[in-house]
Design a protein around this motif. Structure first.
Motif, PDB file in Angstrom:
ATOM      1  N   ALA A   2       0.834  -1.213   0.000  1.00  0.00           N
ATOM      2  CA  ALA A   2       0.000   0.000   0.000  1.00  0.00           C
ATOM      3  C   ALA A   2       0.868   1.262   0.000  1.00  0.00           C
ATOM      4  O   ALA A   2       0.561   2.250  -0.681  1.00  0.00           O
ATOM      5  N   LYS A   3       1.969   1.220   0.749  1.00  0.00           N
ATOM      6  CA  LYS A   3       2.865   2.391   0.807  1.00  0.00           C
ATOM      7  C   LYS A   3       3.575   2.608  -0.532  1.00  0.00           C
ATOM      8  O   LYS A   3       3.865   3.746  -0.910  1.00  0.00           O
ATOM      9  N   LEU A   4       3.864   1.516  -1.229  1.00  0.00           N
ATOM     10  CA  LEU A   4       4.509   1.651  -2.546  1.00  0.00           C
ATOM     11  C   LEU A   4       3.553   2.343  -3.520  1.00  0.00           C
ATOM     12  O   LEU A   4       3.950   3.216  -4.283  1.00  0.00           O
ATOM     13  N   GLU A   5       2.288   1.961  -3.446  1.00  0.00           N
ATOM     14  CA  GLU A   5       1.281   2.609  -4.297  1.00  0.00           C
ATOM     15  C   GLU A   5       1.200   4.098  -3.951  1.00  0.00           C
ATOM     16  O   GLU A   5       1.225   4.956  -4.833  1.00  0.00           O
ATOM     17  N   GLU A   6       1.157   4.372  -2.645  1.00  0.00           N
ATOM     18  CA  GLU A   6       1.070   5.762  -2.183  1.00  0.00           C
ATOM     19  C   GLU A   6       2.275   6.580  -2.663  1.00  0.00           C
ATOM     20  O   GLU A   6       2.139   7.733  -3.072  1.00  0.00           O
ATOM     21  N   GLU A  45       9.849   9.826  -3.940  1.00  0.00           N
ATOM     22  CA  GLU A  45      10.949   8.886  -4.192  1.00  0.00           C
ATOM     23  C   GLU A  45      11.536   8.337  -2.897  1.00  0.00           C
ATOM     24  O   GLU A  45      11.957   7.189  -2.827  1.00  0.00           O
ATOM     25  N   GLU A  46      11.559   9.190  -1.886  1.00  0.00           N
ATOM     26  CA  GLU A  46      12.135   8.759  -0.612  1.00  0.00           C
ATOM     27  C   GLU A  46      11.306   7.607  -0.026  1.00  0.00           C
ATOM     28  O   GLU A  46      11.846   6.591   0.408  1.00  0.00           O
ATOM     29  N   LEU A  47       9.989   7.781  -0.053  1.00  0.00           N
ATOM     30  CA  LEU A  47       9.097   6.730   0.457  1.00  0.00           C
ATOM     31  C   LEU A  47       9.223   5.466  -0.413  1.00  0.00           C
ATOM     32  O   LEU A  47       9.250   4.342   0.102  1.00  0.00           O
ATOM     33  N   ALA A  48       9.341   5.685  -1.728  1.00  0.00           N
ATOM     34  CA  ALA A  48       9.432   4.534  -2.643  1.00  0.00           C
ATOM     35  C   ALA A  48      10.683   3.707  -2.355  1.00  0.00           C
ATOM     36  O   ALA A  48      10.610   2.472  -2.260  1.00  0.00           O
ATOM     37  N   THR A  49      11.821   4.366  -2.198  1.00  0.00           N
ATOM     38  CA  THR A  49      13.056   3.609  -1.948  1.00  0.00           C
ATOM     39  C   THR A  49      13.022   2.968  -0.551  1.00  0.00           C
ATOM     40  O   THR A  49      13.451   1.840  -0.371  1.00  0.00           O
ATOM     41  N   LYS A  50      12.461   3.696   0.392  1.00  0.00           N
ATOM     42  CA  LYS A  50      12.375   3.156   1.756  1.00  0.00           C
ATOM     43  C   LYS A  50      11.512   1.884   1.769  1.00  0.00           C
ATOM     44  O   LYS A  50      11.877   0.863   2.373  1.00  0.00           O
ATOM     45  N   MET A  51      10.383   1.942   1.090  1.00  0.00           N
ATOM     46  CA  MET A  51       9.475   0.787   1.080  1.00  0.00           C
ATOM     47  C   MET A  51      10.035  -0.368   0.233  1.00  0.00           C
ATOM     48  O   MET A  51       9.813  -1.535   0.546  1.00  0.00           O
ATOM     49  N   ALA A  76       4.917  -6.623  -4.882  1.00  0.00           N
ATOM     50  CA  ALA A  76       5.259  -5.221  -4.625  1.00  0.00           C
ATOM     51  C   ALA A  76       5.168  -4.417  -5.924  1.00  0.00           C
ATOM     52  O   ALA A  76       4.671  -3.287  -5.934  1.00  0.00           O
ATOM     53  N   VAL A  77       5.604  -5.012  -7.035  1.00  0.00           N
ATOM     54  CA  VAL A  77       5.569  -4.312  -8.324  1.00  0.00           C
ATOM     55  C   VAL A  77       4.122  -4.191  -8.814  1.00  0.00           C
ATOM     56  O   VAL A  77       3.629  -3.090  -9.068  1.00  0.00           O
ATOM     57  N   ASP A  78       3.440  -5.330  -8.916  1.00  0.00           N
ATOM     58  CA  ASP A  78       2.103  -5.330  -9.542  1.00  0.00           C
ATOM     59  C   ASP A  78       1.028  -4.645  -8.694  1.00  0.00           C
ATOM     60  O   ASP A  78       0.279  -3.821  -9.198  1.00  0.00           O
ATOM     61  N   ASP A  79       0.961  -5.027  -7.412  1.00  0.00           N
ATOM     62  CA  ASP A  79      -0.127  -4.514  -6.575  1.00  0.00           C
ATOM     63  C   ASP A  79       0.214  -3.170  -5.938  1.00  0.00           C
ATOM     64  O   ASP A  79      -0.673  -2.479  -5.430  1.00  0.00           O
ATOM     65  N   GLY A  80       1.505  -2.817  -5.943  1.00  0.00           N
ATOM     66  CA  GLY A  80       1.916  -1.538  -5.374  1.00  0.00           C
ATOM     67  C   GLY A  80       2.250  -0.526  -6.458  1.00  0.00           C
ATOM     68  O   GLY A  80       1.456   0.358  -6.772  1.00  0.00           O
ATOM     69  N   LEU A  81       3.415  -0.706  -7.073  1.00  0.00           N
ATOM     70  CA  LEU A  81       3.928   0.308  -8.006  1.00  0.00           C
ATOM     71  C   LEU A  81       3.049   0.479  -9.249  1.00  0.00           C
ATOM     72  O   LEU A  81       2.692   1.593  -9.621  1.00  0.00           O
ATOM     73  N   VAL A  82       2.688  -0.636  -9.893  1.00  0.00           N
ATOM     74  CA  VAL A  82       1.912  -0.532 -11.138  1.00  0.00           C
ATOM     75  C   VAL A  82       0.510   0.015 -10.859  1.00  0.00           C
ATOM     76  O   VAL A  82      -0.033   0.809 -11.631  1.00  0.00           O
ATOM     77  N   LYS A  83      -0.049  -0.389  -9.723  1.00  0.00           N
ATOM     78  CA  LYS A  83      -1.369   0.140  -9.354  1.00  0.00           C
ATOM     79  C   LYS A  83      -1.307   1.663  -9.189  1.00  0.00           C
ATOM     80  O   LYS A  83      -2.202   2.391  -9.621  1.00  0.00           O
ATOM     81  N   GLY A  84      -0.209   2.113  -8.583  1.00  0.00           N
ATOM     82  CA  GLY A  84      -0.003   3.562  -8.433  1.00  0.00           C
ATOM     83  C   GLY A  84       0.053   4.243  -9.796  1.00  0.00           C
ATOM     84  O   GLY A  84      -0.567   5.291 -10.004  1.00  0.00           O
ATOM     85  N   LEU A  85       0.779   3.630 -10.725  1.00  0.00           N
ATOM     86  CA  LEU A  85       0.887   4.219 -12.067  1.00  0.00           C
ATOM     87  C   LEU A  85      -0.469   4.278 -12.758  1.00  0.00           C
ATOM     88  O   LEU A  85      -0.755   5.219 -13.500  1.00  0.00           O
ATOM     89  N   ASP A  86      -1.296   3.264 -12.535  1.00  0.00           N
ATOM     90  CA  ASP A  86      -2.636   3.265 -13.135  1.00  0.00           C
ATOM     91  C   ASP A  86      -3.448   4.457 -12.635  1.00  0.00           C
ATOM     92  O   ASP A  86      -4.148   5.114 -13.406  1.00  0.00           O
ATOM     93  N   GLN A 114      10.933   4.070 -11.067  1.00  0.00           N
ATOM     94  CA  GLN A 114      12.260   3.537 -11.385  1.00  0.00           C
ATOM     95  C   GLN A 114      13.131   3.422 -10.139  1.00  0.00           C
ATOM     96  O   GLN A 114      13.882   2.458  -9.980  1.00  0.00           O
ATOM     97  N   SER A 115      13.020   4.384  -9.225  1.00  0.00           N
ATOM     98  CA  SER A 115      13.875   4.341  -8.042  1.00  0.00           C
ATOM     99  C   SER A 115      13.537   3.119  -7.180  1.00  0.00           C
ATOM    100  O   SER A 115      14.428   2.500  -6.588  1.00  0.00           O
ATOM    101  N   ALA A 116      12.259   2.762  -7.112  1.00  0.00           N
ATOM    102  CA  ALA A 116      11.882   1.562  -6.345  1.00  0.00           C
ATOM    103  C   ALA A 116      12.308   0.302  -7.107  1.00  0.00           C
ATOM    104  O   ALA A 116      12.798  -0.669  -6.521  1.00  0.00           O
ATOM    105  N   MET A 117      12.135   0.350  -8.416  1.00  0.00           N
ATOM    106  CA  MET A 117      12.452  -0.809  -9.261  1.00  0.00           C
ATOM    107  C   MET A 117      13.943  -1.163  -9.170  1.00  0.00           C
ATOM    108  O   MET A 117      14.315  -2.336  -9.162  1.00  0.00           O
ATOM    109  N   ASP A 118      14.801  -0.142  -9.117  1.00  0.00           N
ATOM    110  CA  ASP A 118      16.246  -0.378  -9.028  1.00  0.00           C
ATOM    111  C   ASP A 118      16.590  -1.240  -7.814  1.00  0.00           C
ATOM    112  O   ASP A 118      17.529  -2.021  -7.830  1.00  0.00           O
TER     113      ASP A 118
END
Ligand code: B12
Length: 219
Positions: A8-12, A19-25, A39-49, A73-77
């Motif tokens: 949920a935090k990754l989506e947020e 970016e700080e929250l993304a890398t932390k999570m 984490a990618v599908d239900d967090g990051l990609v959902k956020g992008l949607d 990208q920062s979380a993906m790295d």
């Protein structure tokens, strides 16, 4: 933190371009017991949607879209090595040439698919974005590819997928390759209409269908 909270935090983080929250999570996901693909599908990609819909509704503009992409990208790295680590296969299953078609610079979805294909044991040649049809065809030939992947996210660049298939047909090379198409603008109907072999609505499905198509070809 629980997996649910991290996701949920990754989506947020994406929705608030943080970016700080993304890398932390993402680090939390790496150190905790979080499935990196979730984490990618239900967090990051959902956020992008969500960001994409806001853009469509003129609630936000291009700079925000770019910030969301860079946060992604920062979380993906951080998550990428973890996804690779969990890969099961070490033997090469096939050779794939992939890129985003001419006029289109979206790469996030293509890159996720590349990651999962490499992870599943495919040798993948990434042509990048804004790729012309000659580059697709020449590289497929040079690398003795089994499959060619064409990504398109814009309605206006979809025709680039058809152009590659048509050019292969004209050169008598169509049957040499499994043609996979995908990206936000693609539908199953479109894939069928242009004569693609495989449509992947998401990266996991695409990898599974590619395996099926390749084993079908061997028989
Ligand atoms: C991030 C983003 C951007 C970033 C891209 C950053 C980057 N380096 O990739 C930036 C800011 C650069 C951008 C620019 C533009 N964008 Co943009 N963007 C998005 C956004 C928000 C997310 C795209 C994304 O990465 N999604 C997440 C990934 C994981 O999903 P995916 O790409 O669909 O991939 C999955 C599947 O489709 C599949 N898949 C993907 N590729 C392939 C390939 C194969 C072979 C297979 C089998 C499967 C497969 O697997 C993936 C993983 O599961 C979308 C909205 C959205 N929700 O899609 C708009 C969106 C795609 N963009 C849009 C627009 C209009 C633009 C611009 C024209 C804006 C402008 N005025 O300049 C420019 C175009 C620039 C260009 N020439 O390409 C529109 C497109 C509308 C349309 N249908 O034509 C969208 C839909 C936003 C909207 N709702 O209006 N964008």
């Amino acid at each position: 933190m629980t997996e649910q909270e991290v996701v949920a935090k990754l989506e947020e983080a994406i929705v608030s371009y943080d970016e700080e929250l993304a890398t932390k999570m993402a680090q939390e996901a790496v150190h905790g017991d979080v499935d990196p693909l979730r984490a990618v599908d239900d967090g990051l990609v959902k956020g992008l949607d969500i960001v994409g819909k806001r853009y469509e509704n003129d609630e936000i503009f291009l700079p925000e879209l770019m910030m969301a992409a860079s946060t992604f990208q920062s979380a993906m790295d951080i998550l990428e090595p973890l996804i690779m680590e969990k890969g099961q296969s070490r033997s090469v299953k096939g050779v794939v040439v992939i890129g985003t078609v001419k006029g289109d610079i979206h790469k996030i979805g293509k890159d996720i698919l590349i990651l999962l294909m490499r992870n599943a044991g495919y040798e993948v040649h990434d042509l990048g974005e804004d790729v012309d049809l000659f580059t697709f065809i020449e590289t497929a030939k040079k690398e003795n590819a089994h499959a060619v992947g064409l990504s398109a996210l814009l309605t206006s660049t979809l025709s680039g997928q058809k152009d590659v298939i048509d050019a292969l047909k004209q050169n008598g090379m169509r049957d040499r390759y499994i043609i996979m198409v995908g990206g936000g603008a693609v539908t199953a109907e479109w894939a069928e209409r242009i004569g693609a072999d495989l449509y992947g609505e998401n990266a996991q499905i695409a990898v599974r269908k590619l395996g099926e198509a390749l084993s079908g070809k061997e028989n």
